[in-house]
Enzyme design. Structure first.
Site, mmCIF file in Angstrom:
data_model
loop_
_atom_site.group_PDB
_atom_site.id
_atom_site.type_symbol
_atom_site.label_atom_id
_atom_site.label_comp_id
_atom_site.label_asym_id
_atom_site.label_seq_id
_atom_site.Cartn_x
_atom_site.Cartn_y
_atom_site.Cartn_z
ATOM 1 N N LYS A 195 0.844 -1.204 0.000
ATOM 2 C CA LYS A 195 0.000 0.000 0.000
ATOM 3 C C LYS A 195 0.875 1.248 0.000
ATOM 4 O O LYS A 195 0.633 2.202 -0.738
ATOM 5 C CB LYS A 195 -0.927 -0.013 1.226
ATOM 6 C CG LYS A 195 -1.954 -1.128 1.176
ATOM 7 C CD LYS A 195 -2.691 -1.331 2.496
ATOM 8 C CE LYS A 195 -3.485 -2.628 2.459
ATOM 9 N NZ LYS A 195 -4.125 -2.981 3.723
ATOM 10 N N ASP A 202 -11.722 0.906 3.870
ATOM 11 C CA ASP A 202 -11.922 -0.534 3.695
ATOM 12 C C ASP A 202 -13.404 -0.879 3.533
ATOM 13 O O ASP A 202 -13.743 -2.034 3.269
ATOM 14 C CB ASP A 202 -11.349 -1.305 4.895
ATOM 15 C CG ASP A 202 -9.916 -1.782 4.639
ATOM 16 O OD1 ASP A 202 -9.474 -1.741 3.467
ATOM 17 O OD2 ASP A 202 -9.252 -2.203 5.598
ATOM 18 N N GLN A 260 -5.691 -1.893 10.032
ATOM 19 C CA GLN A 260 -5.215 -3.128 9.400
ATOM 20 C C GLN A 260 -5.754 -4.335 10.169
ATOM 21 O O GLN A 260 -5.546 -4.466 11.376
ATOM 22 C CB GLN A 260 -3.672 -3.127 9.398
ATOM 23 C CG GLN A 260 -3.064 -4.278 8.631
ATOM 24 C CD GLN A 260 -3.350 -4.219 7.125
ATOM 25 O OE1 GLN A 260 -3.232 -3.180 6.492
ATOM 26 N NE2 GLN A 260 -3.742 -5.350 6.560
#
Ligand code: ADP
Length: 278
Positions: free
Chosen positions: A49, A115, A92
């Protein structure tokens, strides 16, 4: 032989579009990544990322928290970023088991939730409103669109009902007017379900689950599986399926390379949603 749906080609195409989209902002967009502990797989994903973000001029703020961090302090960190200049916040996953993951995801400003896991975003997805959708699901649709695979009116079978892949893919393809069946671990006679499909999307995490007898000749097969085995990285679809399918995404090189590009698309979309709603 199936046409190979090459995710690397589509990722390059998306990155060109992203570069243009990013030009409309007068300052660089910023992504905050909150990482708890040192999960090696998480660190690998984060590196990917960071790499693409930096190539595109998106700033990444990586905040690392101790393995023993509490749910409360993680929520406090999320709330700080909700009010800060960041365009996107990514917690995460997976979080250590003592942390209440759902509460952390619910604390996210829905318009920064890149997300797409906050319940408001899941609700918007159900409503067909523009929203932040998990990047892998976006990647599946991007692959089908780039290769002009018809979706409207088609029979689609999604194997797997995870909230990261199966469910959002099903919802996105339903919005595109496909007829959707979701299969899962309790599905009886999986082959008889998948054999009816014009498009099969497999996200079950079971290497080699789909074999040629399970698909209709000429069907499009999208493999989202990614399992590390002694023989290397394996998808959920046996490679011999490519002899019967009309089009197939390989593993590696199919949906995988698209996921990070789709995350970057979500950062752009988050910035646009904030200017609309906040
Ligand atoms: P991911 O989020 O990576 O897609 P998960 O492990 O969260 O994967 O979810 C796996 C999904 O795949 C579950 O919904 C499960 O029901 C489905 N699944 C697993 N094995 C099979 C199987 N043999 N047949 C059909 N569905 C399966």
């Amino acid at each position: 032989m199936a046409i190979i749906l090459d995710g690397r080609v589509v990722a390059q195409h998306l990155q060109l579009q992203l570069q243009q989209a990013l030009n409309q902002f007068d300052k660089p967009l910023q992504l905050a990544i909150l990482l708890v502990g040192q999960n090696p797989a998480s660190l690998t994903y984060i590196k990917r990322k960071q790499k693409l973000a930096s190539a595109l001029g998106i700033q990444v703020l990586l905040e690392q928290y101790d393995e023993n961090t509490t749910t409360q302090s993680l929520i406090a960190a999320v709330q700080t970023h909700n009010l800060s200049q960041t365009s996107g916040i990514l917690v995460q996953l997976p979080l250590p088991s003592h942390i209440d993951t759902q509460s952390v995801l619910e604390a996210l400003d829905p318009n920064k939730d890149v997300d797409g896991l906050n319940p408001i975003n899941l609700g918007r997805l159900m409503n067909g409103q523009p929203t932040l959708v998990p990047a892998t699901a976006r990647g599946v649709v991007a692959l089908l669109k780039y290769y002009d695979i018809p979706i409207a009116g088609q029979q689609v079978v999604v194997v797997g009902r995870s909230r990261l892949v199966g469910q959002p893919v099903a919802q996105l393809l339903l919005q595109q007017n496909a007829t959707i069946t979701i299969a899962h671990r309790q599905t009886k006679a999986l082959a008889s379900v998948t054999q009816l499909a014009d498009i099969v999307v497999v996200a079950a995490g079971q290497p080699g689950l789909i074999v040629p007898t399970m698909i209709k000749a000429g069907a499009t097969v999208i493999d989202v599986g990614l399992t590390k085995t002694d023989q290397g990285i394996m998808g959920d679809v046996d490679p011999s399926v490519s002899r019967k399918a009309g089009a197939m995404s390989p593993v590696p090189g199919g949906v995988g390379p698209l996921t990070v590009s789709c995350l970057m698309q979500n950062i752009v979309q988050a910035a646009l949603l904030q200017s609309k709603y906040d």
